[in-house]
Design a protein around this motif. Structure first.
Motif, PDB file in Angstrom:
ATOM      1  N   GLY A   1       0.793  -1.223   0.000  1.00  0.00           N
ATOM      2  CA  GLY A   1       0.000   0.000   0.000  1.00  0.00           C
ATOM      3  C   GLY A   1       0.823   1.269   0.000  1.00  0.00           C
ATOM      4  O   GLY A   1       0.306   2.343   0.342  1.00  0.00           O
ATOM      5  N   PHE A   2       2.094   1.176  -0.395  1.00  0.00           N
ATOM      6  CA  PHE A   2       2.978   2.349  -0.374  1.00  0.00           C
ATOM      7  C   PHE A   2       3.116   2.912  -1.784  1.00  0.00           C
ATOM      8  O   PHE A   2       3.547   2.206  -2.705  1.00  0.00           O
ATOM      9  N   ALA A   3       2.729   4.168  -1.951  1.00  0.00           N
ATOM     10  CA  ALA A   3       2.944   4.894  -3.207  1.00  0.00           C
ATOM     11  C   ALA A   3       4.221   5.710  -3.049  1.00  0.00           C
ATOM     12  O   ALA A   3       4.276   6.636  -2.242  1.00  0.00           O
ATOM     13  N   TRP A   4       5.266   5.368  -3.800  1.00  0.00           N
ATOM     14  CA  TRP A   4       6.581   5.966  -3.614  1.00  0.00           C
ATOM     15  C   TRP A   4       6.565   7.442  -3.981  1.00  0.00           C
ATOM     16  O   TRP A   4       7.117   8.289  -3.292  1.00  0.00           O
TER      17      TRP A   4
ATOM     18  N   ASP B   1      14.988   6.834  -0.105  1.00  0.00           N
ATOM     19  CA  ASP B   1      14.312   8.121   0.094  1.00  0.00           C
ATOM     20  C   ASP B   1      12.803   7.908   0.103  1.00  0.00           C
ATOM     21  O   ASP B   1      12.211   7.554  -0.917  1.00  0.00           O
ATOM     22  N   ALA B   2      12.172   8.124   1.265  1.00  0.00           N
ATOM     23  CA  ALA B   2      10.718   7.971   1.381  1.00  0.00           C
ATOM     24  C   ALA B   2      10.033   9.314   1.583  1.00  0.00           C
ATOM     25  O   ALA B   2       8.882   9.368   2.023  1.00  0.00           O
ATOM     26  N   GLU B   3      10.737  10.389   1.263  1.00  0.00           N
ATOM     27  CA  GLU B   3      10.239  11.738   1.559  1.00  0.00           C
ATOM     28  C   GLU B   3       8.899  12.018   0.896  1.00  0.00           C
ATOM     29  O   GLU B   3       8.034  12.688   1.473  1.00  0.00           O
ATOM     30  N   THR B   4       8.696  11.523  -0.323  1.00  0.00           N
ATOM     31  CA  THR B   4       7.462  11.816  -1.063  1.00  0.00           C
ATOM     32  C   THR B   4       6.439  10.685  -0.951  1.00  0.00           C
ATOM     33  O   THR B   4       5.388  10.757  -1.572  1.00  0.00           O
ATOM     34  N   GLY B   5       6.745   9.644  -0.176  1.00  0.00           N
ATOM     35  CA  GLY B   5       5.890   8.466  -0.135  1.00  0.00           C
ATOM     36  C   GLY B   5       4.621   8.657   0.683  1.00  0.00           C
ATOM     37  O   GLY B   5       4.537   9.517   1.557  1.00  0.00           O
TER      38      GLY B   5
ATOM     39  N   ASP C   1       2.328   5.884 -10.062  1.00  0.00           N
ATOM     40  CA  ASP C   1       3.652   5.655  -9.477  1.00  0.00           C
ATOM     41  C   ASP C   1       4.578   4.992 -10.485  1.00  0.00           C
ATOM     42  O   ASP C   1       5.763   5.322 -10.583  1.00  0.00           O
ATOM     43  N   LEU C   2       4.021   4.070 -11.251  1.00  0.00           N
ATOM     44  CA  LEU C   2       4.804   3.368 -12.259  1.00  0.00           C
ATOM     45  C   LEU C   2       5.225   4.303 -13.383  1.00  0.00           C
ATOM     46  O   LEU C   2       6.354   4.224 -13.892  1.00  0.00           O
ATOM     47  N   ASP C   3       4.351   5.219 -13.767  1.00  0.00           N
ATOM     48  CA  ASP C   3       4.695   6.164 -14.831  1.00  0.00           C
ATOM     49  C   ASP C   3       5.789   7.125 -14.378  1.00  0.00           C
ATOM     50  O   ASP C   3       6.687   7.484 -15.151  1.00  0.00           O
ATOM     51  N   LEU C   4       5.732   7.552 -13.112  1.00  0.00           N
ATOM     52  CA  LEU C   4       6.808   8.383 -12.564  1.00  0.00           C
ATOM     53  C   LEU C   4       8.139   7.641 -12.606  1.00  0.00           C
ATOM     54  O   LEU C   4       9.180   8.219 -12.946  1.00  0.00           O
ATOM     55  N   ALA C   5       8.118   6.359 -12.268  1.00  0.00           N
ATOM     56  CA  ALA C   5       9.337   5.555 -12.307  1.00  0.00           C
ATOM     57  C   ALA C   5       9.889   5.487 -13.724  1.00  0.00           C
ATOM     58  O   ALA C   5      11.104   5.610 -13.936  1.00  0.00           O
ATOM     59  N   ARG C   6       9.012   5.290 -14.702  1.00  0.00           N
ATOM     60  CA  ARG C   6       9.455   5.218 -16.111  1.00  0.00           C
ATOM     61  C   ARG C   6      10.160   6.502 -16.529  1.00  0.00           C
ATOM     62  O   ARG C   6      11.257   6.474 -17.114  1.00  0.00           O
TER      63      ARG C   6
END
Length: 429
Positions: A146-149, A172-176, A190-195
């Motif tokens: 349930g964690f959105a990075w 870094d979990a600052e924005t999580g 979250d996946l698109d940000l990672a890409r």
């Protein structure tokens, strides 16, 4: 405001007091610092020595420091691979009484490397793929929890070797954000940000001449999304198979095991089409299967053997009328209407499996053919043999038939290979 150190361990504040909190982190003397490779960060980060510990010190505003500290503690409680939070230091002032930013302190992850240090020499594409696999697994584990990075990137990840592969750890979990469950939209965002982040970092490496010429940064960013979706599908879909098709169930369990996951729950359901078996996966830690098998059955085995035996135990337990879905941690009542009103404890079912299944199967192998194999190894070998025979026959052949074939066709060859070679005729002198 007085200097305040909020720590997870009461021993840490005394050790941390030795560090020069009255100085900005950029000005700390060299004798306090440890020269370890650092990744790129929007904040000032240094490695320092506090007693026998090496810690990472990150300078940032008080509110985000406290928030990230609590977020990392939450991830630790969920057994997510992330750096270990030690303390937050607030109320810092310089020698003239001017305010300084707060700091977040985490334990240095031994043997880990930031991705840029790994690219100091051009990395082979195969190694890059292993890094991407590790990051995809980490991202899936975070999403399952349930964690959105909110800022998944290579810069926010540490990598270290794990039995020939790589394991990835969140830094870094600052924005999580931690939720009971992520929606599909949150996960895809979250996946698109990672890409975008990963492709951008690889383009930066390409410009610096540190990227293998065969690697396309844009395509690689898309590929990690594809790997994540494939893994997510394998882990979250609920499989339903006819109860008699044990080799189909075995095939799915093996795929999950190869990905480093275990079966959390298995249950029998009745329908007009016949009995079906349903199971859902869970994440396990290293050594989990050994500890679980020893606790439930008293059998001591290697990790892979223990995992295989636990899978068989779980499959057998699901066929018992007094079994409660949820496996060893289940405490809910069993199905009613089948002659049982209350679930048997997992330890009771495991004892019954040892008595009625495990021991009779092992004893079916003649002692003179066992050699040096211990009972857990014999049973593991028999399960493997049943799996291969069932795959070849495209139906479950049953354990009794597997034992008979194993004793007749496999063990004699093993025994023959262990015998010393026959002595030839003695040559005349």
């Amino acid at each position: 405001m007085a200097l305040q150190i909020s720590a997870t361990n009461p021993e840490h504040p005394a050790l941390l007091l030795e560090l020069p909190w009255h100085l900005p982190l950029e000005e700390w003397p060299e004798h306090h610092l440890v020269p370890l490779p650092r990744g790129i960060s929007r904040h000032v980060v240094r490695y320092a020595r506090a007693g026998s510990e090496v810690v990472a010190v990150k300078e940032l505003a008080e509110r985000p420091a406290l928030r990230e500290y609590e977020m990392l503690r939450g991830l630790d409680r969920l057994s997510i691979p992330a750096v270990d939070p030690l303390a937050v230091v607030t109320g810092r002032t310089d020698a003239d009484g001017g305010p300084l930013e707060s700091v977040l302190i985490t334990r240095h992850l031994g043997g880990s490397m930031p991705y840029r240090s790994m690219f100091e020499t051009t990395m082979r594409p195969a190694t890059m793929h292993r890094l991407m696999d590790a990051l995809a697994v980490l991202l899936v584990r975070l999403h399952l929890a349930g964690f959105a990075w909110g800022d998944c990137s290579l810069s926010n990840t540490l990598f270290r070797r794990d039995a020939g592969a790589y394991a990835a750890y969140l830094v870094d979990a600052e924005t999580g954000e931690l939720h009971p469950r992520l929606s599909d939209g949150q996960r895809e965002y979250d996946l698109d940000l990672a890409r975008v982040n990963i492709s951008g970092e690889l383009l930066d490496l390409e410009a610096a001449g540190a990227l293998h010429p065969s690697v396309d940064p844009i395509e690689f960013g898309r590929e990690i999304c594809a790997r994540h979706r494939s893994l997510w599908e394998e882990l979250t879909r609920t499989s339903v198979y006819p109860a008699g098709k044990h080799h189909y169930i075995e095939r799915r369990i093996r795929r999950l095991n190869d990905l480093g996951f275990d079966v959390a729950e298995m249950q029998i359901a009745h329908s007009s089409n016949g009995d079906t078996v349903t199971f859902v996966p869970k994440v396990v830690d290293a050594g989990h299967h050994q500890r679980q098998l020893l606790r439930l059955t008293g059998l001591d085995a290697e990790e892979n053997q223990a995992r295989r035996l636990l899978n068989d135990l779980e499959s057998w337990m699901a066929t018992q009328d007094d079994y409660a879905p949820g496996g060893p941690s289940a405490s809910s009542p069993a199905r009613t209407g089948d002659g049982y009103d209350q679930a048997a404890r997992p330890e009771v079912l495991a004892h019954r499996w040892v008595r009625d299944v495990f021991r009779p199967t092992v004893r079916a192998v003649p002692p003179e053919l066992r050699g040096s194999m211990d009972p857990a190894e014999i049973y593991h070998e028999l399960l493997e043999h049943r799996w291969y025979l069932s795959e070849r026959a495209q139906h479950d052949i049953g354990l009794d038939s597997a034992v008979e074939d194993y004793v007749r066709t496999v063990l004699p060859k093993v025994r023959e290979s262990l015998l010393p070679p026959p002595k030839g005729p003695v040559e005349p002198a």
